[in-house]
Structure formats: structure tokens, C-alpha cells
Design an enzyme around this catalytic site. Structure first.
Site, PDB file in Angstrom:
ATOM      1  N   HIS A  61       1.028  -1.251  -0.076  1.00  0.00           N
ATOM      2  CA  HIS A  61      -0.102   0.306  -0.346  1.00  0.00           C
ATOM      3  C   HIS A  61       0.863   1.344  -0.317  1.00  0.00           C
ATOM      4  O   HIS A  61       0.478   1.979  -0.550  1.00  0.00           O
ATOM      5  CB  HIS A  61      -0.309  -0.038   1.345  1.00  0.00           C
ATOM      6  CG  HIS A  61      -1.639  -1.280   1.430  1.00  0.00           C
ATOM      7  ND1 HIS A  61      -1.974  -1.678   2.634  1.00  0.00           N
ATOM      8  CD2 HIS A  61      -2.129  -1.982  -0.108  1.00  0.00           C
ATOM      9  CE1 HIS A  61      -2.931  -2.647   1.969  1.00  0.00           C
ATOM     10  NE2 HIS A  61      -3.057  -3.315   0.808  1.00  0.00           N
ATOM     11  N   HIS A 252      -1.110 -10.884  -5.099  1.00  0.00           N
ATOM     12  CA  HIS A 252       0.662 -10.344  -4.788  1.00  0.00           C
ATOM     13  C   HIS A 252       1.734 -10.961  -5.584  1.00  0.00           C
ATOM     14  O   HIS A 252       2.405 -10.408  -6.963  1.00  0.00           O
ATOM     15  CB  HIS A 252       0.825 -10.419  -3.873  1.00  0.00           C
ATOM     16  CG  HIS A 252      -0.056  -9.397  -2.899  1.00  0.00           C
ATOM     17  ND1 HIS A 252      -0.198  -7.943  -3.397  1.00  0.00           N
ATOM     18  CD2 HIS A 252      -0.745  -8.670  -1.790  1.00  0.00           C
ATOM     19  CE1 HIS A 252      -0.761  -7.558  -2.405  1.00  0.00           C
ATOM     20  NE2 HIS A 252      -1.419  -8.088  -1.119  1.00  0.00           N
TER      21      HIS A 252
END
Ligand SMILES: [Zn+2]
Length: 266
Positions: A61, A252
Site C-alpha cells: 500500500h 500479489h
């Protein structure tokens, strides 16, 4: 987010062409970990960075915020292995980075232009990058194939403004089935009622602890968060991408594989 460590970050200016790096100030010799695909390691559906014996995780993030604000040189001092979760989105990092401000160091941005289509896939997840003249455009399709939620697609023309407004506030989520697994592994301790959303099999969404109904920031907050993760993971290529990225069900590891391909082609 995962271990619930209390770490402190110091975001510091860095010289031109020094890139993005983490410095583990709690370890002897203050080892530096470049935020680059070359430092990638992965474990249990998550990616983390490792350089020699030093590791740092939950970086995505923060990486997305750096990509969103066009920051390509920064030193991030951290006194533990886990980047704080903040509010579970990129908003927390965008706010502090904007408050600190950025400086144009001159130099030219490293741009990767997608000239031929590139595909990465794993099981029923895939990502395609295709040429696109107008900049960076991203599309993500969230698809649990009949369970949890109906299929959702979100599409965005990437600019600093669209990132800050449409993507940065979208918080992380977990499927109810994985939460138990995570808890048993001792992970997920940093999860709070405010920084994540649990999606249950019947499609309802709740806060993770109180189990009260989740208050969503956007009706399609989850698919927007998947784009946030994609932006953060791709930024491990340390380039500005010009192309159209179309992702379906990717996570991811697959996002990072596309970043690796981009580095190899750049
Ligand atoms: Zn995320």
C-alpha cells in the site's frame, strides 16, 4: 497488518537515481533493502522484500502511494519488519506524503512502454499488458466464481488525481475462509474493525472483530483495492508504465511476476 507489530516509519528524501529503499534501523549495520523485484521473496500468498538477511513486508500500500504520487527516490527507515497498516488503504500514506511534499530532482522518469502484449498467468488468474498510447490504464476483474460476491470489474485511467480520489481510499479485505487460517498462523493481528473488511460466503461484508456490517467507502471498494495492490506490486519494477493492464483474479505473486517481466524487458 499481519503480525500487529508496532513499527515507526521515517520517510526521508533521497538523491536523484537512488530509487526507493527501506532501511532496517533496528538491525545491526542498518541494512538497506531496495524496493525492487530483485529483492522479492514470497510466502503464504504474500510477498515481501529480502536483501541478505534483512526483510520487510506489507509494503504494497505504501508502494502504491509512491506510484500514485510519482515518487521515485525515497529512503524509508523502519524499526521492524512490518510496514504499519494505517487505515488498511493507501490513504494513510498519501496523506503523510502529501503533507511532507515532493521535490522535482530534475532527471527523467524511467518509462516502460508496452510495445507488444505481455501475459502472465497462474491457474485461473491472469494479467495482460497491451500497448496503449494515452498513458496507463488499468482494469481488474474480481471473480470468486460463484461464491462470496458477484463478479465486479473496475477500470481506471491512471493519473495522480484519479489514484488519490478513486483508488487510494479503498481498504483491504479478506475472505472469511482465509481469516481462520491466518489466525491459526498467528497472522492478522494488526487487523482492526476500521482497517479491513471481511467478506462472508453469503456475500455479506462485516467488520472483522465486532462482526457489525461493514461501512464501505465505495460500493465496489474491494475491486478498487485490488487495483491499489496491482499498482503497488507493479511499482516494484521501479518504472512508470505506459500501457493498458487487464487483470483477472490476480494477487500479489502474479502481479509481481508481471513486474519481473517488465524489468527483464526494460
Ligand atoms: Zn492490499
Amino acid at each position: 497488518m499481519f503480525r500487529g507489530e508496532n513499527t515507526i516509519l521515517h520517510l526521508k528524501p533521497a538523491p536523484l537515481n537512488s530509487g526507493i529503499s527501506f532501511v532496517r534501523v533496528d538491525l545491526p549495520g542498518r541494512p538497506r533493502i531496495p524496493a525492487h523485484v530483485h529483492s522479492l521473496a514470497n510466502n503464504y500468498r504474500r510477498i515481501f522484500l529480502k536483501h541478505n538477511d534483512a526483510e520487510v513486508e506489507c509494503i504494497e500500500h505504501l508502494m502504491a502511494s509512491l506510484a500514485g504520487l510519482g515518487i521515485d527516490n525515497i529512503e524509508i527507515e523502519i524499526n521492524g519488519r512490518e510496514v504499519p497498516a494505517g487505515d488498511g488503504s493507501a490513504q494513510f500514506f498519501v496523506d503523510i506524503l502529501k503533507k511532507a511534499g515532493t521535490v522535482d530532482l530534475g532527471g527523467t522518469k524511467r518509462v516502460f512502454v508496452v510495445k507488444n502484449s505481455i501475459t502472465v498467468e497462474s491457474g485461473n488468474a491472469n494479467i495482460m499488458a497491451v500497448p496503449y498510447e494515452k498513458g496507463l490504464s488499468l482494469s481488474y476483474t474480481l471473480d470468486f466464481q460463484g461464491s462470496f460476491l458477484q463478479q465486479q470489474t473496475f477500470d481506471i485511467e491512471f493519473t495522480e488525481e484519479s489514484f488519490c480520489k478513486e483508488i487510494a481510499p479503498a481498504r483491504t479485505f479478506g475472505l472469511s475462509t482465509f481469516i481462520e487460517e491466518f489466525r491459526q498462523l498467528g497472522l492478522g493481528k494488526g487487523v482492526t474493525d476500521d482497517n479491513s473488511i471481511i467478506v462472508h460466503k453469503d456475500g455479506t461484508m462485516t467488520k472483522p472483530h465486532s462482526m457489525k456490517p461493514a461501512e464501505l467507502r465505495f460500493p465496489n471498494e474491494l475491486v478498487r483495492h485490488k487495483i491499489l495492490d496491482l499498482i503497488g506490486d507493479l511499482y516494484l519494477a521501479n518504472v512508470v508504465i505506459q500501457g493498458r493492464i487487464v487483470a483477472t483474479r490476480s494477487g500479489h505473486s502474479l502481479n509481481a511476476r508481471l513486474a519481473e517481466k517488465i524489468v527483464n524487458l526494460a
